[in-house]
Write an enzyme that holds these catalytic residues in place. Sequence first.
Site, PDB file in Angstrom:
ATOM      1  N   ARG A 264       0.837  -1.200   0.000  1.00 37.36           N
ATOM      2  CA  ARG A 264       0.000   0.000   0.000  1.00 37.36           C
ATOM      3  C   ARG A 264       0.870   1.248   0.000  1.00 37.36           C
ATOM      4  O   ARG A 264       1.770   1.372   0.818  1.00 37.36           O
ATOM      5  CB  ARG A 264      -0.933   0.011   1.211  1.00 37.36           C
ATOM      6  CG  ARG A 264      -1.888  -1.182   1.202  1.00 37.36           C
ATOM      7  CD  ARG A 264      -2.892  -1.135   2.296  1.00 37.36           C
ATOM      8  NE  ARG A 264      -3.734  -2.328   2.264  1.00 37.36           N
ATOM      9  CZ  ARG A 264      -4.729  -2.582   3.110  1.00 37.36           C
ATOM     10  NH1 ARG A 264      -4.994  -1.724   4.066  1.00 37.36           N
ATOM     11  NH2 ARG A 264      -5.436  -3.691   2.997  1.00 37.36           N
ATOM     12  N   ARG A 279       1.565   1.669  10.357  1.00 36.30           N
ATOM     13  CA  ARG A 279       1.152   1.988   8.985  1.00 36.30           C
ATOM     14  C   ARG A 279       2.369   1.838   8.087  1.00 36.30           C
ATOM     15  O   ARG A 279       3.259   2.693   8.074  1.00 36.30           O
ATOM     16  CB  ARG A 279       0.602   3.413   8.919  1.00 36.30           C
ATOM     17  CG  ARG A 279      -0.190   3.712   7.655  1.00 36.30           C
ATOM     18  CD  ARG A 279      -0.770   5.112   7.705  1.00 36.30           C
ATOM     19  NE  ARG A 279      -1.688   5.292   8.806  1.00 36.30           N
ATOM     20  CZ  ARG A 279      -2.962   4.914   8.821  1.00 36.30           C
ATOM     21  NH1 ARG A 279      -3.477   4.313   7.761  1.00 36.30           N
ATOM     22  NH2 ARG A 279      -3.720   5.125   9.866  1.00 36.30           N
ATOM     23  N   GLU A 353      -6.996  -0.279  14.430  1.00 45.56           N
ATOM     24  CA  GLU A 353      -7.723  -1.172  13.530  1.00 45.56           C
ATOM     25  C   GLU A 353      -6.921  -2.417  13.186  1.00 45.56           C
ATOM     26  O   GLU A 353      -5.761  -2.343  12.798  1.00 45.56           O
ATOM     27  CB  GLU A 353      -8.072  -0.430  12.238  1.00 45.56           C
ATOM     28  CG  GLU A 353      -8.896  -1.274  11.270  1.00 45.56           C
ATOM     29  CD  GLU A 353      -9.084  -0.598   9.920  1.00 45.56           C
ATOM     30  OE1 GLU A 353      -9.229  -1.337   8.921  1.00 45.56           O
ATOM     31  OE2 GLU A 353      -9.067   0.648   9.856  1.00 45.56           O
ATOM     32  N   SER A 356     -11.437  -5.362   8.866  1.00 51.20           N
ATOM     33  CA  SER A 356     -12.731  -4.861   8.404  1.00 51.20           C
ATOM     34  C   SER A 356     -13.512  -5.986   7.751  1.00 51.20           C
ATOM     35  O   SER A 356     -12.935  -6.811   7.038  1.00 51.20           O
ATOM     36  CB  SER A 356     -12.551  -3.732   7.384  1.00 51.20           C
ATOM     37  OG  SER A 356     -12.079  -2.564   7.984  1.00 51.20           O
ATOM     38  N   ARG A 394      -0.161  -5.373  12.781  1.00 48.81           N
ATOM     39  CA  ARG A 394      -0.903  -4.786  13.905  1.00 48.81           C
ATOM     40  C   ARG A 394      -1.195  -5.798  15.006  1.00 48.81           C
ATOM     41  O   ARG A 394      -1.233  -5.433  16.182  1.00 48.81           O
ATOM     42  CB  ARG A 394      -2.172  -4.105  13.389  1.00 48.81           C
ATOM     43  CG  ARG A 394      -1.822  -2.902  12.519  1.00 48.81           C
ATOM     44  CD  ARG A 394      -3.022  -2.120  12.066  1.00 48.81           C
ATOM     45  NE  ARG A 394      -2.606  -1.001  11.199  1.00 48.81           N
ATOM     46  CZ  ARG A 394      -3.454  -0.176  10.600  1.00 48.81           C
ATOM     47  NH1 ARG A 394      -4.761  -0.327  10.767  1.00 48.81           N
ATOM     48  NH2 ARG A 394      -2.994   0.810   9.837  1.00 48.81           N
TER      49      ARG A 394
END
Length: 429
Positions: A264, A279, A353, A356, A394
């Site tokens: 990403r 991140r 987070e 999802s 994470r």
Amino acid sequence: MLDINFIREYKDQIKKAIELKKVDLNLDDLLAIDEDRRQLLSQIEDLRRQRNETAEKRDIERGKQIKEELDVLEKKQHEILTKYDKLMVKVPNIASADTPIGESEADNVEVFKWGEKPQFDFKPLDHIEIGKKLDILDLERGAKVGGYRGYYVKNEGVMLIMGIMMYALNKMVAHGYAPMIPPTLVKEFALFGSGYFKGQEYDGEVDEIYQVATSDKEATGENSQDRKFLVGTAEPSLLAYYANEILDESKLPIKLCGYSQCYRSEIGSYGKDTKGMYRVHEFMKVEQVVLTRANVAEAEKYQIEMLDLSKKMHEEMGLPYRQLQISTGDLSAGKYRQYDLEAWMPGLDRYGETGSASIFLDWQSRRLNVKYQTKDGKKEYVYMLNNTALPSPRIFIAILENFQQSDGSIKIPEVLIPYTHFSEIKPKG
């Protein structure tokens, strides 16, 4: 992408979705172009019918006249279709009735919480300090070799991260999700089809996707005309597996899980979470995908099933977490309903987070052209869902920070020990 007939029928609801999701689209402009498109198509079809009749009568002069008229109309049709397609890809899905109305992520709603936050009788460290002391993380050399947000995971840290991935894969397989290692270098259609481009084509200024500049070769040895990209999750590759296919209804639901490296660019997050592994530009993840019949209740059922598996894994690892329902202001254009999971991260002093779970209904399957044939022979677009089973960095952060001990060691969650083959990581020297 939605069906134009559906858009016409539910234009008021679509307009509301455009407003709530803050999509840059004037629906009236689209509907006006659609009307022009349909009228023009009718004229072209009528002229083609006349051309066939003229050919049978061998009326050469009339045939030439029709050809000239068709050339003009077909050029105009191309221009209108270009505008039509550009607007159609922007039309958002209508959010579920239970989706919270909101302006941004600040309006996401906590719907569930599990576990107690750890209480330390010593000054806790963040994962950066812990990783350095245990010699399992090297951010300095990572930046030297990989650039901004680069990192090396080392020694026992490697076994811990791979243990997390294998634990997640085994959990998925045990619950009927067929495992795959999918391509991470994919053609453009897979990313457009799954909704990872904001528009019709890749835009490096807004799409957080890496394009591969090197040209590829086809099997014939010729240069490929397809642009290639690195995926940010296994989702596009898994969904594109059935692109342009018609499935048998009896095979649904199709439940897949993909293990992959993920890339990403994080363009939209420049300057945010700049330290550590929270991140980063590349990481590993186990992703779930489900293809169901065109039935909302069935899709919602499998969304909860996938989410419950991720929740169960957080609980088995002993990680405090919460579940959020995503509000309209934070819901992307194609999504019908989304839940996020966030694990407690002491180093950030907040929840972060870790996954999802989203339902897209037929928004993705129309782009990818994935249908199924019903028992009575009718062809329908499948409904598509996805969920993060577990991401590597994470969960790694959460384990280091939640299970740090006063002597500087880290306790390994019991469910991961069969994969790591050790129960703790101790400081070196």
